[in-house]
Design a protein around this motif. Structure first.
Motif, short mmCIF file in Angstrom:
data_model
loop_
_atom_site.label_atom_id
_atom_site.label_comp_id
_atom_site.label_asym_id
_atom_site.label_seq_id
_atom_site.Cartn_x
_atom_site.Cartn_y
_atom_site.Cartn_z
N GLU A 26 70.45 -38.57 -85.36
CA GLU A 26 69.76 -37.51 -86.09
C GLU A 26 70.66 -36.31 -86.35
O GLU A 26 70.58 -35.67 -87.40
N ASN A 138 72.99 -36.37 -91.71
CA ASN A 138 71.78 -35.65 -92.08
C ASN A 138 72.08 -34.70 -93.22
O ASN A 138 73.06 -33.95 -93.17
N CYS A 161 66.22 -30.09 -82.61
CA CYS A 161 65.99 -30.63 -83.97
C CYS A 161 65.29 -29.58 -84.85
O CYS A 161 64.29 -29.86 -85.51
N HIS A 163 65.95 -28.44 -87.66
CA HIS A 163 65.82 -28.81 -89.08
C HIS A 163 64.55 -29.62 -89.33
O HIS A 163 64.07 -29.67 -90.46
N LYS A 164 64.00 -30.25 -88.29
CA LYS A 164 62.74 -30.97 -88.42
C LYS A 164 61.56 -30.08 -88.03
O LYS A 164 60.56 -29.97 -88.77
N GLN A 167 60.11 -27.42 -90.39
CA GLN A 167 59.39 -27.87 -91.58
C GLN A 167 57.94 -28.25 -91.28
O GLN A 167 57.19 -28.64 -92.19
N GLU A 184 56.72 -36.57 -88.53
CA GLU A 184 58.03 -36.44 -89.17
C GLU A 184 58.78 -35.19 -88.71
O GLU A 184 59.97 -35.05 -88.98
N TYR A 185 58.11 -34.30 -88.01
CA TYR A 185 58.71 -33.04 -87.58
C TYR A 185 59.00 -33.01 -86.09
O TYR A 185 59.54 -32.03 -85.58
#
Length: 253
Positions: A26, A138, A161, A163-164, A167, A184-185
Motif C-alpha cells: 500500500e 500508489n 494510511c 491517504h486512505k 478520504q 475502502e478507507y
C-alpha cells in the motif's frame, strides 16, 4: 476534530505478518523496509519457554520525541490530520536524529542497504530523483506527509494510511472493514488482518469501538514510561508487552 488511534489485540494476533505485507504494498516501502514490524521473541527459559510475537506500527505519539529533536522541523505532528506524525520529505535532510530519539524503532532511512536481495530498486529504476518505480505504486503522492515513492536521503514511517483515512466520509468514527461504507478507507494493516486483531477509530469519541475496547479490556501502551503517550494500544493476556529497544529484532532468549 478526530484523534486517530489503533488497538491491537494480542490474544487474536497470530503473527502471520499479513499486516507487514499489506503495508508494504500500500505504501511503496523499500525492499526489506517494514513500517509494520512483527517482532518475534522467546519468553521464559530456553527451550522450555514460549515463542511470542509483537506487532509494532508507528505509535503516532501524543508527545513524540522524534518531533522535538528534528532540526529542520521535517517531522511534525498534524493535529488537523487526527494527530498523525508525518515526515516532510521536502525538509528532511536524513540526519537520523528522529530515528535515535524514537523509543520504538519504527523509522527507516531510505539509503541504507536493502535487507533482502535482489535490490528491487535496481530492477525497477525510477526517474525524477526517485530510486525505484515499483509496478504497484500508489498514485496519491504527497511528499509533505511522506506519502508515495520516497526520494533518496530521507526518513520514512507509517502514516496510519492517511491517504486512505482522509478520504473517509465526514464524521466517520469507526473504520470497520466489514462496513461497505468505509472499508475502502480502512488502513491496509487493519483491513488485511485475518483474525481481526486490529481496530482503528477516533480516540476522541467516547463511544468509538477503540475507546470501548481500551476501557473494557484494559488497553495498555508500549513503553508508556517514556512519556511519549502513544495513540496505539494493546489488549489481551499478552498486553504486558516487553520493553523492546529499537535494536530488538528477532528471537529473544
Amino acid at each position: 476534530m478526530a484523534k486517530w488511534g489503533m488497538v491491537i489485540d494480542l490474544d487474536k494476533c497470530t503473527g502471520c505478518q499479513a499486516c507487514t505485507t499489506a503495508c508494504a504494498m500500500e505504501n511503496n516501502t523499500l525492499p526489506g523496509e517494514s513500517w509494520q514490524d512483527v517482532l518475534f521473541y522467546h519468553e521464559g527459559e530456553y527451550p522450555s519457554g514460549q515463542m511470542k510475537w509483537l506487532p509494532r506500527p508507528c505509535m503516532q505519539c501524543e508527545k513524540p520525541s522524534c518531533v522535538y529533536v528534528c532540526p529542520t522541523r521535517a517531522t511534525y505532528k498534524d493535529e488537523s490530520a487526527g494527530g498523525i506524525v508525518f515526515v516532510d520529505w521536502n525538509k528532511c535532510i536524513g540526519c537520523k536524529y528522529c530515528m535515535i530519539a524514537c523509543p520504538y524503532g519504527v523509522r527507516f532511512y531510505s539509503d541504507e542497504k536493502p535487507l533482502i536481495e535482489p535490490d528491487m530498486r535496481d530492477i525497477y529504476p525510477g526517474q525524477n530523483k526517485q530510486l525505484w518505480s515499483p509496478p504497484y505504486q500508489n498514485p496519491k503522492e504527497d511528499w509533505s506527509r511522506g506519502i508515495g515513492i520516497q526520494p533518496p536521503g530521507v526518513v520514512s514511517k507509517c502514516t496510519f494510511c492517511y491517504h486512505k483515512v482522509s478520504q473517509a466520509p465526514e464524521g466517520t468514527v469507526d473504520f470497520d472493514e466489514d462496513n461497505p461504507a468505509v472499508k475502502e478507507y480502512v488502513p491496509a494493516c487493519v483491513r488485511t488482518c485475518a483474525p481481526k486483531a486490529r481496530y482503528f477509530g477516533d480516540l476522541d469519541v467516547p463511544e468509538s469501538q477503540v475507546n470501548q475496547l481500551i476501557g473494557d479490556k484494559h488497553g495498555v501502551r508500549l513503553k508508556d514510561h517514556t512519556g511519549n503517550k502513544p495513540q496505539v494500544y494493546y489488549l489481551g493476556a499478552g498486553a504486558a508487552v516487553p520493553a523492546f529497544t529499537p535494536a530488538d529484532k528477532g528471537d529473544k532468549s
